[in-house]
Design a protein around this motif. Structure first.
Motif, PDB file in Angstrom:
ATOM      1  N   ASP A  58     -11.464   7.539 -16.105  1.00 15.33           N
ATOM      2  CA  ASP A  58     -11.673   6.238 -15.473  1.00 15.33           C
ATOM      3  C   ASP A  58     -10.818   5.219 -16.230  1.00 15.33           C
ATOM      4  OD1 ASP A  58     -12.522   3.895 -14.309  1.00 15.33           O
ATOM      5  OD2 ASP A  58     -14.641   4.458 -14.322  1.00 15.33           O
ATOM      6  N   THR A  59      -9.542   5.169 -15.856  1.00 17.50           N
ATOM      7  CA  THR A  59      -8.583   4.329 -16.575  1.00 17.50           C
ATOM      8  C   THR A  59      -8.768   2.844 -16.275  1.00 17.50           C
ATOM      9  OG1 THR A  59      -6.954   4.723 -14.833  1.00 17.50           O
ATOM     10  CG2 THR A  59      -6.849   6.133 -16.773  1.00 17.50           C
ATOM     11  N   LYS A  60      -9.477   2.523 -15.198  1.00 17.97           N
ATOM     12  CA  LYS A  60      -9.748   1.105 -14.916  1.00 17.97           C
ATOM     13  C   LYS A  60     -10.861   0.589 -15.813  1.00 17.97           C
ATOM     14  CE  LYS A  60      -8.110   1.235 -10.191  1.00 17.97           C
ATOM     15  NZ  LYS A  60      -8.438   1.237  -8.781  1.00 17.97           N
ATOM     16  N   LYS A  61     -11.934   1.329 -15.869  1.00 17.69           N
ATOM     17  CA  LYS A  61     -13.077   0.907 -16.679  1.00 17.69           C
ATOM     18  C   LYS A  61     -12.759   0.957 -18.175  1.00 17.69           C
ATOM     19  CE  LYS A  61     -17.997   1.836 -17.338  1.00 17.69           C
ATOM     20  NZ  LYS A  61     -19.136   2.661 -16.897  1.00 17.69           N
ATOM     21  N   PHE A  62     -11.989   1.983 -18.573  1.00 14.91           N
ATOM     22  CA  PHE A  62     -11.690   2.176 -19.988  1.00 14.91           C
ATOM     23  C   PHE A  62     -10.199   2.001 -20.257  1.00 14.91           C
ATOM     24  CE2 PHE A  62     -15.545   4.644 -19.110  1.00 14.91           C
ATOM     25  CZ  PHE A  62     -16.411   4.065 -20.019  1.00 14.91           C
ATOM     26  N   ASN A  63      -9.602   0.992 -19.656  1.00 17.74           N
ATOM     27  CA  ASN A  63      -8.154   0.766 -19.807  1.00 17.74           C
ATOM     28  C   ASN A  63      -7.746   0.539 -21.257  1.00 17.74           C
ATOM     29  OD1 ASN A  63      -9.341  -1.774 -19.954  1.00 17.74           O
ATOM     30  ND2 ASN A  63      -7.645  -2.774 -18.922  1.00 17.74           N
ATOM     31  N   TYR A  64      -8.634  -0.001 -22.062  1.00 11.83           N
ATOM     32  CA  TYR A  64      -8.320  -0.277 -23.464  1.00 11.83           C
ATOM     33  C   TYR A  64      -8.155   1.004 -24.291  1.00 11.83           C
ATOM     34  CZ  TYR A  64     -13.406   0.322 -23.671  1.00 11.83           C
ATOM     35  OH  TYR A  64     -14.681   0.808 -23.543  1.00 11.83           O
ATOM     36  N   LEU A  65      -8.588   2.144 -23.764  1.00  9.16           N
ATOM     37  CA  LEU A  65      -8.425   3.408 -24.485  1.00  9.16           C
ATOM     38  C   LEU A  65      -7.065   4.046 -24.245  1.00  9.16           C
ATOM     39  CD1 LEU A  65     -11.919   5.080 -23.955  1.00  9.16           C
ATOM     40  CD2 LEU A  65     -11.062   3.887 -25.971  1.00  9.16           C
TER      41      LEU A  65
END
Length: 145
Positions: A58-65
């Motif tokens: 889930d690159t939107k929710k966890f974009n900071y990772l």
């Protein structure tokens, strides 16, 4: 001209430093480094319990990772943990949470490269079974003639 000479001198210095470091490096024998070495057994049975999956982070929710986008192949931690707990590692990532503020997030991740020796052991187990079955088949063929 002086700049080029300075660059060449700096590059030569780096090469000499790297050479000096490698020349004085300590060589450790693998037998000293690795202890409690044992063969991998029952790998085929353990692998049968794993369920390979495809997934997307889930690159939107966890974009900071900064996780990879698109389809991924792997295993769920919950599936690997019972069979190979040593292949699950806790990962810590630091990220910028605002001006002059950083946070750390932790999550479990399957270290899939550790699965390679288990796969090789399973292939060897299966090949031994195949060879045994071939011998039995040859004996049956010879008896039936």
């Amino acid at each position: 001209m002086k700049r080029q000479m300075l660059i060449k001198t700096a590059a030569f210095g780096l090469v000499l430093t790297a050479f000096a470091m490698s020349a004085s490096a300590q060589k450790i024998n693998e037998k000293e480094l690795k202890v409690n070495v044992d063969k991998i057994a029952n790998s085929t049975q353990q692998l049968k319990n794993l369920e390979p999956v495809t997934f997307q982070y889930d690159t939107k929710k966890f974009n900071y990772l900064e996780l990879p986008a698109g389809a991924q192949y792997g295993f769920l931690v919950s599936n690997v943990l019972p069979e190979f707990p040593e292949m699950v590692a806790e990962v810590s990532k630091q990220y910028n949470a605002g001006k002059n503020d950083s946070k750390v997030v932790k999550y479990s991740e399957v270290q899939a490269e550790s699965l390679i020796p288990v796969l090789v052991a399973a292939i060897k187990e299966q090949q031994a079974q195949i060879d045994l079955l071939k011998k039995e088949l040859d004996l049956l063929k010879a008896k039936s003639k």
